[in-house]
Design an enzyme around this catalytic site. Structure first.
Site, mmCIF file in Angstrom:
data_model
loop_
_atom_site.group_PDB
_atom_site.id
_atom_site.type_symbol
_atom_site.label_atom_id
_atom_site.label_comp_id
_atom_site.label_asym_id
_atom_site.label_seq_id
_atom_site.Cartn_x
_atom_site.Cartn_y
_atom_site.Cartn_z
ATOM 1 N N CYS A 78 -2.731 0.297 -2.436
ATOM 2 C CA CYS A 78 -4.064 -0.133 -2.869
ATOM 3 C C CYS A 78 -3.967 -1.511 -3.519
ATOM 4 O O CYS A 78 -3.276 -1.685 -4.526
ATOM 5 C CB CYS A 78 -4.651 0.871 -3.844
ATOM 6 S SG CYS A 78 -6.259 0.351 -4.496
ATOM 7 N N VAL A 79 -4.655 -2.475 -2.944
ATOM 8 C CA VAL A 79 -4.550 -3.852 -3.412
ATOM 9 C C VAL A 79 -5.064 -4.000 -4.838
ATOM 10 O O VAL A 79 -4.446 -4.682 -5.653
ATOM 11 C CB VAL A 79 -5.246 -4.836 -2.443
ATOM 12 C CG1 VAL A 79 -6.737 -4.599 -2.358
ATOM 13 C CG2 VAL A 79 -4.939 -6.274 -2.814
#
Length: 130
Positions: A78-79
């Site tokens: 997840c960025v």
């Protein structure tokens, strides 16, 4: 069957990561496909190229990398959660003016939409939380 896993726990702070890895290996041994692993919350620390556990402990980052290389499993991070925790890939490090990157390839920064897509397109989505 096609599986996706979600890993929410850090690599050495809870059993979630180790359990997810062993579960994924067991799936493969039973003839299933582990196509995607999505690392979220503290699970993003699994992507750190700077991890250096003691020699008598399993190197979980290396184990995920081997799994990806051997099975073609997508390792999505997840960025938003990664950036909050100082984990950047090469592109994000350049974009934010940082001198180095810390996400180990083949881990890839991804958006939450890719987690939703995995839930829709895979036969099973299994979450490992602390």
């Amino acid at each position: 069957m096609r599986y996706a896993l979600v890993v929410l726990g850090g690599p050495y702070s809870q059993a979630a990561t180790h359990s997810a890895l062993r579960f994924g290996e067991a799936l493969i041994a039973q003839g299933h496909r582990l196509e995607t692993v999505f690392f979220y919350h503290d699970g993003v620390y699994n992507a750190s190229r700077l991890a250096a556990p003691p020699q008598d402990e399993p190197h979980l980052v290396d184990a995920w990398v081997r799994l990806a290389n051997d099975q073609g499993t997508e390792l999505l991070v997840c960025v938003a959660a990664a950036l909050r925790r100082g984990l950047l890939d090469e592109r994000e490090a350049q974009r934010h003016g940082k001198p180095a990157f810390s996400v180990e390839p083949p881990f890839v920064l991804a958006g939450i939409g890719q987690l939703v897509e995995a839930g829709i397109t895979h036969d099973r989505l299994v979450t490992f939380a602390p």
